[in-house]
Structure formats: C-alpha cells, structure tokens
Design a protein around this motif. Structure first.
Motif, PDB file in Angstrom:
ATOM      1  N   UNK A   1       0.692  -1.100   0.267  1.00  0.00           N
ATOM      2  CA  UNK A   1      -0.188   0.256  -0.090  1.00  0.00           C
ATOM      3  C   UNK A   1       1.045   1.211  -0.075  1.00  0.00           C
ATOM      4  N   UNK A   2       1.119   2.223  -1.401  1.00  0.00           N
ATOM      5  CA  UNK A   2       1.856   3.134  -1.051  1.00  0.00           C
ATOM      6  C   UNK A   2       1.396   3.945   0.064  1.00  0.00           C
ATOM      7  N   UNK A   3       0.589   4.449   0.490  1.00  0.00           N
ATOM      8  CA  UNK A   3       0.092   5.506   1.200  1.00  0.00           C
ATOM      9  C   UNK A   3       0.435   5.083   2.937  1.00  0.00           C
ATOM     10  N   UNK A   4       1.453   3.497   3.041  1.00  0.00           N
ATOM     11  CA  UNK A   4       1.801   3.317   4.116  1.00  0.00           C
ATOM     12  C   UNK A   4       3.811   3.797   3.740  1.00  0.00           C
ATOM     13  N   UNK A   5       3.981   4.301   2.910  1.00  0.00           N
ATOM     14  CA  UNK A   5       5.312   4.425   3.197  1.00  0.00           C
ATOM     15  C   UNK A   5       5.567   5.815   2.363  1.00  0.00           C
ATOM     16  N   UNK A   6       6.564   6.659   2.858  1.00  0.00           N
ATOM     17  CA  UNK A   6       6.961   7.595   2.839  1.00  0.00           C
ATOM     18  C   UNK A   6       8.676   7.793   2.354  1.00  0.00           C
ATOM     19  N   UNK A   7       9.155   9.356   2.235  1.00  0.00           N
ATOM     20  CA  UNK A   7      10.236   8.917   1.478  1.00  0.00           C
ATOM     21  C   UNK A   7      11.292  10.752   1.804  1.00  0.00           C
ATOM     22  N   UNK A   8      12.826  10.104   2.023  1.00  0.00           N
ATOM     23  CA  UNK A   8      13.532  11.573   2.627  1.00  0.00           C
ATOM     24  C   UNK A   8      15.119  11.601   1.657  1.00  0.00           C
ATOM     25  N   UNK A   9      15.052  12.834   1.644  1.00  0.00           N
ATOM     26  CA  UNK A   9      16.619  12.952   1.350  1.00  0.00           C
ATOM     27  C   UNK A   9      17.809  12.198   1.579  1.00  0.00           C
ATOM     28  N   UNK A  10      18.605  12.229   0.817  1.00  0.00           N
ATOM     29  CA  UNK A  10      19.555  11.348   1.795  1.00  0.00           C
ATOM     30  C   UNK A  10      21.044  11.547   0.974  1.00  0.00           C
ATOM     31  N   UNK A  11      21.689  11.251   1.621  1.00  0.00           N
ATOM     32  CA  UNK A  11      23.830  11.566   0.969  1.00  0.00           C
ATOM     33  C   UNK A  11      23.477  13.439   1.078  1.00  0.00           C
ATOM     34  N   UNK A  12      24.901  13.807   0.826  1.00  0.00           N
ATOM     35  CA  UNK A  12      24.995  14.981   0.595  1.00  0.00           C
ATOM     36  C   UNK A  12      26.468  15.448  -1.291  1.00  0.00           C
ATOM     37  N   UNK A  13      25.821  15.914  -1.209  1.00  0.00           N
ATOM     38  CA  UNK A  13      26.727  15.766  -2.766  1.00  0.00           C
ATOM     39  C   UNK A  13      27.824  16.750  -2.747  1.00  0.00           C
ATOM     40  N   UNK A  14      28.762  16.656  -3.598  1.00  0.00           N
ATOM     41  CA  UNK A  14      29.982  17.422  -2.865  1.00  0.00           C
ATOM     42  C   UNK A  14      29.486  18.948  -3.191  1.00  0.00           C
ATOM     43  N   UNK A  15      28.451  19.563  -3.649  1.00  0.00           N
ATOM     44  CA  UNK A  15      28.716  20.795  -3.899  1.00  0.00           C
ATOM     45  C   UNK A  15      26.895  21.285  -3.645  1.00  0.00           C
ATOM     46  N   UNK A  16      26.333  20.445  -2.623  1.00  0.00           N
ATOM     47  CA  UNK A  16      25.031  21.121  -2.164  1.00  0.00           C
ATOM     48  C   UNK A  16      24.093  20.167  -2.925  1.00  0.00           C
ATOM     49  N   UNK A  17      23.286  19.904  -1.870  1.00  0.00           N
ATOM     50  CA  UNK A  17      22.004  18.308  -2.535  1.00  0.00           C
ATOM     51  C   UNK A  17      22.249  17.428  -1.707  1.00  0.00           C
ATOM     52  N   UNK A  18      21.261  16.153  -2.069  1.00  0.00           N
ATOM     53  CA  UNK A  18      21.327  15.016  -1.510  1.00  0.00           C
ATOM     54  C   UNK A  18      21.843  14.608  -2.674  1.00  0.00           C
ATOM     55  N   UNK A  19      21.938  12.475  -2.570  1.00  0.00           N
ATOM     56  CA  UNK A  19      22.674  12.443  -3.615  1.00  0.00           C
ATOM     57  C   UNK A  19      20.914  11.388  -3.880  1.00  0.00           C
ATOM     58  N   UNK A  20      20.518  11.741  -3.165  1.00  0.00           N
ATOM     59  CA  UNK A  20      18.886  11.244  -3.674  1.00  0.00           C
ATOM     60  C   UNK A  20      18.071  10.441  -2.580  1.00  0.00           C
ATOM     61  N   UNK A  21      17.154  10.040  -2.564  1.00  0.00           N
ATOM     62  CA  UNK A  21      16.090   9.969  -2.026  1.00  0.00           C
ATOM     63  C   UNK A  21      16.100   8.608  -1.731  1.00  0.00           C
ATOM     64  N   UNK A  22      15.768   8.438  -0.425  1.00  0.00           N
ATOM     65  CA  UNK A  22      15.023   7.252  -0.181  1.00  0.00           C
ATOM     66  C   UNK A  22      13.743   6.353   0.384  1.00  0.00           C
ATOM     67  N   UNK A  23      12.943   5.485  -0.180  1.00  0.00           N
ATOM     68  CA  UNK A  23      11.806   5.366   0.376  1.00  0.00           C
ATOM     69  C   UNK A  23      11.835   4.053   1.510  1.00  0.00           C
ATOM     70  N   UNK A  24      10.757   4.949   2.644  1.00  0.00           N
ATOM     71  CA  UNK A  24      10.568   3.533   3.641  1.00  0.00           C
ATOM     72  C   UNK A  24       9.216   3.340   4.205  1.00  0.00           C
ATOM     73  N   UNK A  25       8.693   2.260   5.193  1.00  0.00           N
ATOM     74  CA  UNK A  25       7.730   2.204   5.547  1.00  0.00           C
ATOM     75  C   UNK A  25       7.309   2.916   6.753  1.00  0.00           C
ATOM     76  N   UNK A  26       5.777   3.315   7.089  1.00  0.00           N
ATOM     77  CA  UNK A  26       5.987   4.610   7.901  1.00  0.00           C
ATOM     78  C   UNK A  26       6.043   3.085   9.339  1.00  0.00           C
TER      79      UNK A  26
END
Length: 130
Positions: free
Chosen positions: A54-79
């Motif tokens: 059930x996609x409604x039971x999942x969230x995502x967040x930014x993860x990692x740090x690029x050398x010039x700023x910002x996240x390297x990606x996003x990761x999904x996780x169950x609530x």
C-alpha cells in the motif's frame, strides 16, 4: 661535505615522511569510506525490511550529500518502522558524507536531484513516481 650529506639525508627523510603521510591518509580515507558505506547499507536494510503493498504506508526522504550541495538521492521507507530512529540514521549518514566530501576534497556532478512526487508499489517494492 657534511653539510651536503645532512641536506641529502633531510630530503630523503622528508620524502619518506611525506610518503608515509600519504599512505596513512589513504588508509584513513578508506576506513571512513567503509564506515559511511556500512551506515548506508544499514539504512537500506531498515528501509527494505517491509513489503510494499500500500503506497499510502510509505514515505521518502532525502539522503546523502553531494560535494557541491544537495542530496545524492532519496530513499523510501515504510511508516511501520521507527521513523524517528530511521531519520536520525539518515541525517547522520548525510552529515558524515558531507564531512567526508569536505575533508577529502571530493568532487561531484553538481546536478540537482529532483525529489519524487510520490511512491507506488511494484512487485512488493516501493518505486518512486516522478
């Protein structure tokens, strides 16, 4: 003659000291890289411990740090997981990667990674919707 020999010994000694420092730095960098990689694997294991039904039971967040700023990606996780603990580990990983990038003068592509619009479940796994 002694003066020339002294300078020669000094230069040779400096060479070995600098070379030794470079080897120690390389060792330290590899150790830090292993620690960061292990932390990311731990985060991924936590994130992947539940089946996506059930996609409604999942969230995502930014993860990692690029050398010039910002996240390297996003990761999904169950609530269903301990969200606070999980997000704390993600924040720790991101900070460690940021510090690593600064310490070792890491370069990156500087491309902005767009956040997903949502999550859908495909074959029991969360997939990002863009």
């Amino acid at each position: 003659m002694k003066h020339i020999l002294s300078k020669g010994l000094l230069i040779v000694s400096l060479f070995f000291v600098v070379n030794g420092c470079e080897e120690k730095d390389l060792y330290n960098r590899k150790q830090e890289d292993k620690e960061i990689t292990a932390l990311k694997k731990e985060i991924e294991n936590i994130a992947n411990q539940h089946t996506c039904e059930n996609a409604g039971e999942w969230k995502f967040t930014a993860i990692g740090s690029k050398a010039c700023g910002g996240p390297t990606g996003y990761i999904a996780y169950a609530v269903k997981i301990d969200e606070a603990e999980f997000l704390e580990k993600v924040a720790l990983y991101t900070e460690k990667q940021k510090a690593y990038n600064v310490k070792w003068d890491v370069a990156s592509d500087c491309m902005f990674v767009m956040p997903p619009k949502g999550i859908e479940c495909v074959d029991g796994k969360p997939k990002f919707v863009y």
